[in-house]
Design a protein around this motif. Structure first.
Motif, PDB file in Angstrom:
ATOM      1  N   GLY A  79      52.055 -54.048 -10.584  1.00 48.76           N
ATOM      2  CA  GLY A  79      51.610 -52.803 -11.204  1.00 48.76           C
ATOM      3  C   GLY A  79      52.543 -51.643 -10.976  1.00 48.76           C
ATOM      4  O   GLY A  79      53.071 -51.446  -9.868  1.00 48.76           O
ATOM      5  N   THR A 103      52.224 -51.488  -1.096  1.00 45.52           N
ATOM      6  CA  THR A 103      52.278 -50.436  -2.114  1.00 45.52           C
ATOM      7  C   THR A 103      53.282 -49.377  -1.692  1.00 45.52           C
ATOM      8  O   THR A 103      53.172 -48.798  -0.597  1.00 45.52           O
ATOM      9  N   VAL A 130      46.846 -59.657  -4.821  1.00 48.81           N
ATOM     10  CA  VAL A 130      46.456 -58.768  -5.916  1.00 48.81           C
ATOM     11  C   VAL A 130      46.833 -59.427  -7.244  1.00 48.81           C
ATOM     12  O   VAL A 130      47.976 -59.849  -7.433  1.00 48.81           O
ATOM     13  N   SER A 132      45.514 -57.930 -10.368  1.00 44.87           N
ATOM     14  CA  SER A 132      45.477 -56.876 -11.390  1.00 44.87           C
ATOM     15  C   SER A 132      45.164 -55.559 -10.711  1.00 44.87           C
ATOM     16  O   SER A 132      44.395 -55.509  -9.750  1.00 44.87           O
ATOM     17  N   VAL A 133      45.785 -54.472 -11.206  1.00 52.05           N
ATOM     18  CA  VAL A 133      45.591 -53.167 -10.590  1.00 52.05           C
ATOM     19  C   VAL A 133      45.672 -52.089 -11.663  1.00 52.05           C
ATOM     20  O   VAL A 133      46.378 -52.233 -12.663  1.00 52.05           O
ATOM     21  N   CYS A 134      44.895 -51.004 -11.480  1.00 53.65           N
ATOM     22  CA  CYS A 134      44.952 -49.849 -12.372  1.00 53.65           C
ATOM     23  C   CYS A 134      44.689 -48.600 -11.546  1.00 53.65           C
ATOM     24  O   CYS A 134      44.303 -48.692 -10.367  1.00 53.65           O
ATOM     25  N   LEU A 140      43.148 -45.987  -6.626  1.00 51.71           N
ATOM     26  CA  LEU A 140      43.601 -47.290  -7.095  1.00 51.71           C
ATOM     27  C   LEU A 140      42.414 -48.238  -7.151  1.00 51.71           C
ATOM     28  O   LEU A 140      41.587 -48.259  -6.233  1.00 51.71           O
ATOM     29  N   TRP A 142      41.668 -52.375  -7.933  1.00 50.15           N
ATOM     30  CA  TRP A 142      42.377 -53.635  -8.127  1.00 50.15           C
ATOM     31  C   TRP A 142      41.437 -54.827  -7.966  1.00 50.15           C
ATOM     32  O   TRP A 142      40.360 -54.714  -7.394  1.00 50.15           O
ATOM     33  N   CYS A 143      41.875 -55.959  -8.493  1.00 51.85           N
ATOM     34  CA  CYS A 143      41.181 -57.233  -8.323  1.00 51.85           C
ATOM     35  C   CYS A 143      42.070 -58.116  -7.468  1.00 51.85           C
ATOM     36  O   CYS A 143      43.250 -58.324  -7.798  1.00 51.85           O
ATOM     37  N   GLU A 144      41.533 -58.613  -6.377  1.00 56.69           N
ATOM     38  CA  GLU A 144      42.336 -59.428  -5.468  1.00 56.69           C
ATOM     39  C   GLU A 144      41.682 -60.787  -5.250  1.00 56.69           C
ATOM     40  O   GLU A 144      40.457 -60.936  -5.339  1.00 56.69           O
TER      41      GLU A 144
END
Length: 783
Positions: A79, A103, A130, A132-134, A140, A142-144
């Motif tokens: 991301g 990060t 991780v 997906s992140v937005c 932040l 995210w899906c982890e």
């Protein structure tokens, strides 16, 4: 319309930017900074070239460059996110998020360049990954992936091993720090997270399981609420998750599993967030729709070029109310509000990427291998001028109308209707609307004589339409304090309009949403349309037209109601009565029955009573109430009695007996025994059985015995009494002191009444028995 505004020479290291874009390798990911001065390029190169992310500054701003690369199997970059800086208003930070959760937070300073502020660990577990992140504001999301300890080698068996988390970015004197981790959803399948200004959309990954790939999730951070929605069915369910124990994916779906299992799998090729905060979805056949944050879904347009292969590049982005899409080398510009195609341009460039257009509302910027191009387009006409959109709606509605009544299997299109020929009505109506609405205060010119006559006939309808459009404008532009009053008026006009049109599936679904969103306004509109009021005697009267009554009584087929929970109009109105004026509901049902009896023959299959009696439909609405109290028992009684149907009357009688309301039992018996001899007999037998079992009816015997049917004999009465006598556990002696026992003295008035009156058979032959004349003489025989 397409003109070049930059050959990339105004970027720092512009020659290298052109080289990266021209390599023709896997599609690059391009993102511009919020101020439009920086361009980030993510290059997914093939060996031996390393994948990398590079930043380019516009207008040759001097300073240190930003370039990061990695060597597989090192964790990949997942991301590039621009976040609002919590420290300085209007400034921004760049977060570079890697697969293992590391990060990097960067900041650009003029004349200094890119500076690394801090390196942080986003995930708490060492084994987390991780996917997906937005970013939303300074946070932040995210899906982890969290593989459980001792997980099997086949990870597909651990389907619900993912977790959706959120964390705020804090900038202070100590540098950049991350806030505490907030578990949004755990034990979930893999999701791609996309952020709008106020909501987070969770889109199932393409590799997800079929059972969990049939719906979308929308997270509302401020309310801690999840909305479940399916593009094939719209809004399904919302649930507030107040604690971490409730944030379990399976608990979230617990009440909707059966409903969701019947949906078709999602067909999503490309997804993006629109500038209005909705989620844009493009299917593999080129159909574009938008899912709003409240879970509702709206189709926008069907684009040519499908079916699309998985992985084929598609660009989606909104610029104000314009949706821009690059599909198979063609640029489409679509009015997002009306779904009309504004522009269509075949591009000569191979790969293009949308950039932010700074301060230009009627143009978009495209990045290609040879530079940056601006595409100017003519803005769609002001929405306050409804002529073009209205004309299109006329033809679309005509298509649906004729298609429903057509015996042909060929599909009717708007283009075929516009050419005229067989169907002239939409062409005539479109011509009238174009002239009358465009020349609001001027007489219509250029119309045929027949059109002019029709225009004069339609004048009142057109005025009504224009006032409705003006009212809609008031709703949109009014201050918050006045919106409610405008909405009430708008709902009244909409309900009235639908009751004057065909009650099809779409109109019924629309009415359901109106009654759910504006219950009080819909109730007032219903009263107005049916002209419900009390007369001088306090009785409810309705002066609705027969056409309106037919719409009210329209009962759709079960397959039309389907799984989206649509409720027929009669049930909607009954629910409004229960909520706002419960004491009127029985009278309304009685009024409706009077209309039915005057319009359809009894038990006609064509009439509404031929399916389910109206009182039963009203009782069904009453049964759906969450709480049931004494007032509901009274309402059930009133609904049963107002129907005047034998079965309903007997059911009410049994309910009164159960409630031990003996005074009302007798009153109901006296009133309804007069309806028919058969009902009279059933009522009397029911009460005689109660009389045999207890002494509660003894004070009313002088009112019950006159109800005895003429055909019952003394032996019939004694037989029924003996059948219903309570079974005693002990043999009681004669003249027992128990006062609950039935005695002959109590039955004596009834038996005397039955014995003393003439039997039915005696009445039949009474004339013959009382005649004093001799039989007629034998006629003479003929010899």
């Amino acid at each position: 319309k397409l003109r070049q505004v930059s050959d990339l020479s105004d970027f720092s290291r512009g020659y290298w930017l052109r080289e990266l874009l021209c390599r023709g390798e896997e599609p690059s990911y391009v993102q511009s900074s919020p101020d439009g001065q920086h361009l980030l390029l993510l290059q997914k190169s093939r060996p031996p070239t390393l994948p990398r992310v590079v930043a380019f500054q516009r207008h040759s701003i001097a300073g240190a460059d930003l370039e990061r690369s990695w060597q597989p199997p090192q964790p990949a970059l997942v991301g590039l996110l621009f976040l609002q800086s919590p420290a300085v208003l209007g400034s921004w930070l760049l977060a570079v998020v890697w697969e293992h959760g590391r990060t990097e937070v960067w900041h650009f300073v003029v004349a200094v360049g890119w500076q690394l502020l801090q390196t942080l660990e986003l995930c708490q577990g060492a084994r987390a990954r991780v996917v997906s992140v937005c970013s939303q504001g300074a946070s932040l999301v995210w899906c982890e992936e969290r593989p459980p300890l001792g997980a099997p080698s086949d990870m597909s068996k651990c389907a619900f091993r993912f977790c959706v988390c959120a964390r705020a970015l804090e900038v202070g004197e100590q540098g950049v720090q991350l806030g505490t981790v907030r578990i949004v959803l755990h034990n979930s399948p893999e999701y791609r997270v996309l952020a709008s200004p106020q909501h987070i959309f969770l889109v199932p990954a393409a590799t997800g399981f079929a059972t969990t790939s049939k719906f979308l999730l929308i997270w509302h951070p401020e309310k801690a609420e999840f909305t479940i929605t399916a593009p094939s069915a719209g809004y399904i369910h919302s649930k507030v998750l107040r604690s971490s124990s409730e944030s379990d994916f399976r608990k979230l779906l617990l009440g909707s599993v059966g409903l969701l299992s019947g949906f078709a799998p999602l067909d999503i090729h490309t997804s993006a967030v629109s500038s209005s905060g909705g989620l844009l979805l493009m299917s593999t056949n080129g159909s574009v729709s938008i899912v709003e944050p409240d879970g509702t879904q709206r189709h926008i347009i069907d684009l040519e070029g499908g079916p699309l292969a998985q992985g084929s590049p598609v660009q989606l982005k909104t610029f104000g109310s314009i949706l821009a899409c690059v599909l198979v080398g063609v640029l489409y510009l679509v009015d997002q509000n009306s779904g009309r195609l504004v522009e269509k341009e075949v591009l000569s460039m191979k790969d293009v990427h949308f950039l932010e257009s700074q301060g230009e509302e009627d143009s978009i910027q495209l990045l290609s291998q040879t530079g940056i191009y601006s595409f100017s387009f003519s803005k769609p006409e002001d929405s306050s001028r409804p002529e073009p959109c209205l004309v299109e709606m006329v033809f679309e509605e005509a298509c649906r109308y004729y298609q429903r009544r057509s015996l042909s299997s060929s599909k009717l299109t708007v283009e075929k209707l516009k050419k005229g020929g067989t169907f002239q009505a939409p062409v005539v109506l479109a011509a009238i609307l174009q002239h009358s609405l465009h020349q609001k205060q001027k007489p219509a010119r250029g119309l045929q004589d027949t059109y002019t006559k029709l225009l004069s006939t339609m004048n009142l309808e057109l005025q009504s339409y224009m006032s409705l459009e003006l009212l809609k404008t008031c709703v949109v532009c009014a201050p918050e304090s006045e919106v409610e009053s405008y909405c009430k008026e708008l709902v009244e006009q909409e309900v009235s309009r639908i009751l004057q049109s065909d009650m099809d599936k779409d109109n019924l679904a629309y009415l359901n949403s109106v009654f759910a969103s504006f219950p009080k306004a819909a109730w007032k509109a219903t009263r107005s349309c049916l002209q419900l009021q009390q007369n001088g005697d306090g009785l409810l009267v309705a002066r609705a037209t027969p056409e309106v009554w037919k719409k009210v009584l329209c009962q759709p087929q079960l397959e039309e109601v389907g799984q989206n929970g649509m409720v027929p109009l009669f049930e909607l109105i009954c629910a409004s009565f229960l909520r706002f004026k419960p004491k009127w509901l029985p009278s309304f049902v009685e009024l409706t029955q009077q209309y039915v009896s005057s319009s359809w023959s009894y038990s006609s299959k064509e009439g509404p009573e031929g399916r389910v009696p109206l009182y039963k439909r009203a009782l069904g609405v009453l049964a759906r109430k969450n709480k049931h109290g004494e007032a509901d028992d009274e309402m059930e009684l009133e609904l049963l009695l107002c129907s005047k149907r034998p079965k309903a009357v007997l059911q009410a009688l049994h309910l009164l007996i159960h409630l031990k309301q003996w005074q009302r039992v007798v009153e109901v018996a006296e009133k309804f025994s007069k309806l028919s001899p058969l009902l009279n007999k059933e009522i009397f037998i029911t009460l005689l059985a109660e009389f045999a079992q207890h002494r509660e009816l003894d004070p009313y015997l002088d009112r019950l015995w006159p109800l005895c049917p003429a055909e019952l004999t003394a032996s019939d009465i004694l037989t029924m009494v003996l059948q219903h006598l309570p079974h005693s556990q002990e043999d009681t002696v004669p003249f027992s002191s128990q006062r609950s026992q039935l005695t002959v003295g109590l039955l004596k008035p009834l038996l005397q009444r039955v014995v003393q009156r003439p039997s039915v058979q005696d009445e039949m032959y009474s004339d013959a028995l009382q005649s004093t004349t001799l039989p007629p003489p034998t006629p003479p025989r003929e010899h």
